[in-house]
Design a protein around this motif. Structure first.
Motif, PDB file in Angstrom:
ATOM      1  N   ALA A  91       0.859  -1.182   0.000  1.00 27.33           N
ATOM      2  CA  ALA A  91       0.000   0.000   0.000  1.00 27.33           C
ATOM      3  C   ALA A  91       0.892   1.226   0.000  1.00 27.33           C
ATOM      4  CB  ALA A  91      -0.922   0.010   1.218  1.00 27.33           C
ATOM      5  N   GLY A  92       0.501   2.253  -0.757  1.00 27.25           N
ATOM      6  CA  GLY A  92       1.275   3.478  -0.806  1.00 27.25           C
ATOM      7  C   GLY A  92       2.706   3.235  -1.246  1.00 27.25           C
ATOM      8  N   ILE A  93       3.655   3.876  -0.562  1.00 26.39           N
ATOM      9  CA  ILE A  93       5.067   3.764  -0.931  1.00 26.39           C
ATOM     10  C   ILE A  93       5.623   2.391  -0.575  1.00 26.39           C
ATOM     11  CG2 ILE A  93       6.029   4.664   1.214  1.00 26.39           C
ATOM     12  CD1 ILE A  93       7.149   5.435  -2.443  1.00 26.39           C
ATOM     13  N   GLY A  94       4.848   1.565   0.114  1.00 25.96           N
ATOM     14  CA  GLY A  94       5.242   0.177   0.350  1.00 25.96           C
ATOM     15  C   GLY A  94       5.393  -0.626  -0.925  1.00 25.96           C
ATOM     16  N   VAL A  95       5.035  -0.032  -2.059  1.00 26.12           N
ATOM     17  CA  VAL A  95       5.180  -0.695  -3.350  1.00 26.12           C
ATOM     18  C   VAL A  95       6.651  -0.924  -3.712  1.00 26.12           C
ATOM     19  CG1 VAL A  95       5.228   1.441  -4.713  1.00 26.12           C
ATOM     20  CG2 VAL A  95       4.349  -0.650  -5.747  1.00 26.12           C
ATOM     21  N   THR A  96       7.566  -0.154  -3.136  1.00 22.68           N
ATOM     22  CA  THR A  96       8.953  -0.164  -3.638  1.00 22.68           C
ATOM     23  C   THR A  96       9.627  -1.528  -3.561  1.00 22.68           C
ATOM     24  OG1 THR A  96       9.647   0.796  -1.510  1.00 22.68           O
ATOM     25  CG2 THR A  96       9.352   2.299  -3.353  1.00 22.68           C
ATOM     26  N   PRO A  97       9.631  -2.232  -2.415  1.00 24.23           N
ATOM     27  CA  PRO A  97      10.292  -3.545  -2.426  1.00 24.23           C
ATOM     28  C   PRO A  97       9.541  -4.569  -3.267  1.00 24.23           C
ATOM     29  CG  PRO A  97       9.196  -3.200  -0.328  1.00 24.23           C
ATOM     30  CD  PRO A  97       9.141  -1.891  -1.069  1.00 24.23           C
ATOM     31  N   MET A  98       8.218  -4.393  -3.406  1.00 26.05           N
ATOM     32  CA  MET A  98       7.439  -5.349  -4.187  1.00 26.05           C
ATOM     33  C   MET A  98       7.764  -5.268  -5.673  1.00 26.05           C
ATOM     34  SD  MET A  98       6.040  -6.812  -1.780  1.00 26.05           S
ATOM     35  CE  MET A  98       5.731  -6.508  -0.052  1.00 26.05           C
ATOM     36  N   VAL A  99       8.021  -4.058  -6.179  1.00 24.53           N
ATOM     37  CA  VAL A  99       8.403  -3.913  -7.581  1.00 24.53           C
ATOM     38  C   VAL A  99       9.749  -4.588  -7.827  1.00 24.53           C
ATOM     39  CG1 VAL A  99       9.157  -2.225  -9.313  1.00 24.53           C
ATOM     40  CG2 VAL A  99       7.028  -1.864  -8.056  1.00 24.53           C
ATOM     41  N   ALA A 100      10.691  -4.430  -6.890  1.00 25.32           N
ATOM     42  CA  ALA A 100      11.984  -5.106  -7.037  1.00 25.32           C
ATOM     43  C   ALA A 100      11.809  -6.618  -7.018  1.00 25.32           C
ATOM     44  CB  ALA A 100      12.931  -4.660  -5.923  1.00 25.32           C
ATOM     45  N   MET A 101      10.931  -7.118  -6.154  1.00 21.23           N
ATOM     46  CA  MET A 101      10.677  -8.561  -6.103  1.00 21.23           C
ATOM     47  C   MET A 101      10.068  -9.057  -7.407  1.00 21.23           C
ATOM     48  SD  MET A 101       9.207  -9.218  -2.261  1.00 21.23           S
ATOM     49  CE  MET A 101      10.246  -9.022  -0.808  1.00 21.23           C
ATOM     50  N   LEU A 102       9.104  -8.304  -7.947  1.00 21.53           N
ATOM     51  CA  LEU A 102       8.498  -8.703  -9.218  1.00 21.53           C
ATOM     52  C   LEU A 102       9.522  -8.713 -10.345  1.00 21.53           C
ATOM     53  CD1 LEU A 102       5.061  -6.849  -9.108  1.00 21.53           C
ATOM     54  CD2 LEU A 102       5.400  -9.327  -9.230  1.00 21.53           C
ATOM     55  N   ALA A 103      10.412  -7.711 -10.363  1.00 21.39           N
ATOM     56  CA  ALA A 103      11.451  -7.668 -11.384  1.00 21.39           C
ATOM     57  C   ALA A 103      12.346  -8.891 -11.288  1.00 21.39           C
ATOM     58  CB  ALA A 103      12.278  -6.394 -11.234  1.00 21.39           C
TER      59      ALA A 103
ATOM     60  N   GLU B 283      -1.719   8.548  -7.689  1.00 18.83           N
ATOM     61  CA  GLU B 283      -0.792   8.507  -6.562  1.00 18.83           C
ATOM     62  C   GLU B 283      -0.097   7.148  -6.420  1.00 18.83           C
ATOM     63  OE1 GLU B 283      -2.567  11.032  -3.068  1.00 18.83           O
ATOM     64  OE2 GLU B 283      -4.219  10.373  -4.347  1.00 18.83           O
ATOM     65  N   HIS B 284      -0.343   6.247  -7.339  1.00 21.55           N
ATOM     66  CA  HIS B 284       0.254   4.911  -7.328  1.00 21.55           C
ATOM     67  C   HIS B 284       1.647   4.991  -7.944  1.00 21.55           C
ATOM     68  CE1 HIS B 284      -0.314   0.378  -8.535  1.00 21.55           C
ATOM     69  NE2 HIS B 284       0.907   0.625  -8.102  1.00 21.55           N
ATOM     70  N   ALA B 285       2.655   5.142  -7.114  1.00 23.87           N
ATOM     71  CA  ALA B 285       4.034   5.255  -7.599  1.00 23.87           C
ATOM     72  C   ALA B 285       4.484   3.949  -8.240  1.00 23.87           C
ATOM     73  CB  ALA B 285       4.956   5.614  -6.435  1.00 23.87           C
ATOM     74  N   LEU B 286       5.302   4.056  -9.280  1.00 21.05           N
ATOM     75  CA  LEU B 286       5.886   2.901  -9.970  1.00 21.05           C
ATOM     76  C   LEU B 286       4.812   1.993 -10.576  1.00 21.05           C
ATOM     77  CD1 LEU B 286       8.611   2.011  -7.300  1.00 21.05           C
ATOM     78  CD2 LEU B 286       9.008   3.181  -9.472  1.00 21.05           C
ATOM     79  N   ARG B 287       3.666   2.542 -10.880  1.00 25.55           N
ATOM     80  CA  ARG B 287       2.591   1.694 -11.394  1.00 25.55           C
ATOM     81  C   ARG B 287       2.979   1.021 -12.704  1.00 25.55           C
ATOM     82  NH1 ARG B 287      -3.762   3.290 -12.808  1.00 25.55           N
ATOM     83  NH2 ARG B 287      -4.288   1.245 -13.669  1.00 25.55           N
ATOM     84  N   ALA B 288       3.652   1.761 -13.593  1.00 27.51           N
ATOM     85  CA  ALA B 288       4.034   1.176 -14.883  1.00 27.51           C
ATOM     86  C   ALA B 288       4.952  -0.027 -14.678  1.00 27.51           C
ATOM     87  CB  ALA B 288       4.711   2.225 -15.759  1.00 27.51           C
ATOM     88  N   ASP B 289       5.921   0.082 -13.773  1.00 27.85           N
ATOM     89  CA  ASP B 289       6.805  -1.047 -13.474  1.00 27.85           C
ATOM     90  C   ASP B 289       6.042  -2.176 -12.795  1.00 27.85           C
ATOM     91  OD1 ASP B 289       8.997   0.232 -14.558  1.00 27.85           O
ATOM     92  OD2 ASP B 289       9.741   0.976 -12.638  1.00 27.85           O
ATOM     93  N   HIS B 290       5.143  -1.816 -11.897  1.00 30.67           N
ATOM     94  CA  HIS B 290       4.308  -2.798 -11.206  1.00 30.67           C
ATOM     95  C   HIS B 290       3.587  -3.687 -12.226  1.00 30.67           C
ATOM     96  CE1 HIS B 290       2.095  -2.902  -7.026  1.00 30.67           C
ATOM     97  NE2 HIS B 290       2.726  -4.012  -7.287  1.00 30.67           N
TER      98      HIS B 290
END
Length: 397
Positions: free
Chosen positions: A272-284, A306-313
């Protein structure tokens, strides 16, 4: 581990210490920073001190460790210790810091509890402290040996990307042109900056890029203060002042919220929110490894904008053959997304799923409860807290 005599004394005095732990930590930090003001300027997070979050986390860790020793005197709470040790290592905590903490912590205990601190009580809690401190020093020594250094290294900003109105991504390469040590998806680095008053404050940010590409990428949300919490000193400094060509001091990667390498198990990555950051790295990382088991990608945010890194997600999830994406927005939900808070009722969670959570504490508590209701074992639910681990503090309360 804890001696039988000390275990009995700690068991008898734990309620009294627990009831006074908030006052004890207040006195401890006041004494520590009066004697060593440089620690507040250059090691401890001044924002967390001002808000009281660090005091609450310290109290929780002490109470949790002591409580575990009383219940299981022959065991160590290794998960808790590992989490703290990774945080310490990223900050550069050294063995010489522990006697300093001991001095001021035990002086604070004596001040608050007074005559109740008999020689027997002091000896028992001294044993608790050094059991915890020595365990942490051993783990931190191993982490420093694995990383090859205890020092931060200068990195040059080579790209700055405005993700949303309040989120920016920095991509950096070593300023010395030297080799880049790999990291595990989900880990973080500490970033040290010099603020206008000369303080060299440190903050930890999850690496949000793919492992193995020779750069460090981290993503920062501007922290807006509310109630007793001040604005984020470092996040606002990075947003306002740091541009391409500037140099930042970064630690080596640390953190124990990491995927099991090569494990072909069902996964759920919830943020949720900026908690997306480690999840995007895990998905990559999963996409690069060709992970073939089911992956549920769950994210909640205020709005799509407000969904940061959505394109990478979406990009990395789209590269996984068995990924299912579930985005929840409080407003302005688009076709294919959902309105409201994260709800796992319609999310498939296969048997044997391992879950990784990152976001605000209320979000993680709610998702954890839903996962347990769906049959996920508590031991298979892992989380990352940005800042002091207040979840641990609340569990110990």
């Amino acid at each position: 581990m804890l001696s039988e005599q000390s275990a009995a004394t700690v068991r008898a005095t734990l309620p009294a210490v627990g009831a006074a732990i908030g006052e004890i930590t207040d006195r401890f930090y006041a004494r520590l920073f009066a004697a060593h003001p440089e620690l507040l300027r250059n090691l401890f997070n001044r924002g967390n001190q001002a808000s009281g979050a660090q005091k609450q986390a310290l109290a929780g860790s002490i109470a949790a460790f002591a409580g575990h020793l009383v219940k299981h005197p022959d065991e160590r709470p290794d998960v808790m210790l590992s989490r703290i040790a990774h945080k310490h290592a990223s900050l550069g905590v050294a063995p010489e810091h522990y006697p300093v903490v001991h001095e001021h912590l035990f002086a604070a205990i004596a001040e608050v509890l007074g005559e109740a601190v008999t020689p027997e009580v002091a000896a028992a809690w001294d044993e608790v402290y050094w059991l915890m401190a020595n365990a942490l020093m051993a783990i931190e020594k191993r982490l420093y040996e694995e990383s090859g250094t205890t020092a931060r290294r200068p990195w040059e900003v080579v790209e700055r990307v405005e993700e949303t109105a309040d989120v920016v991504t920095f991509r950096l390469r070593p300023a010395d042109g030297g080799p880049v040590r790999d990291f595990r998806a989900g880990q973080y680095v500490s970033v040290q900056v010099e603020l206008p008053d000369g303080a060299r404050q440190i903050r930890q940010y999850s690496l949000s890029g793919a492992p193995g590409d020779g750069v460090r990428q981290f993503t920062v949300k501007r922290v807006q203060g509310a109630d007793s919490a001040p604005d984020g000193e470092v996040s606002n400094h990075l947003h306002a002042r740091v541009r391409v060509g500037d140099v930042l001091d970064l630690s080596e990667p640390y953190g124990d919220l990491v995927l099991d390498a090569g494990a072909e198990t069902p996964l759920l990555l919830a943020s949720a929110g900026i908690g997306v950051t480690p999840m995007v790295a895990m998905l990559a990382d999963l996409a690069a490894r060709g992970h073939g088991a089911p992956v549920a990608v769950v994210h909640g945010d205020r709005s799509p904008a407000e969904h940061a890194l959505r394109a990478d997600h979406e990009l990395y999830a789209g590269k996984l053959p068995e990924a299912a994406v579930h985005f929840f927005y409080e407003r302005d939900a688009e076709p294919g997304t959902r309105t409201g808070l994260v709800d796992l009722a319609d999310v498939a969670v296969p048997a044997g799923t391992r879950a990784y959570l990152c976001g605000p504490l209320p979000f993680m508590r709610a998702v954890r409860a839903q996962l347990i209701d769906k049959g996920v074992a508590p031991a298979d639910i892992h989380y990352e807290v940005f800042g002091p681990d207040l979840w641990l503090a609340q569990q110990a309360a």
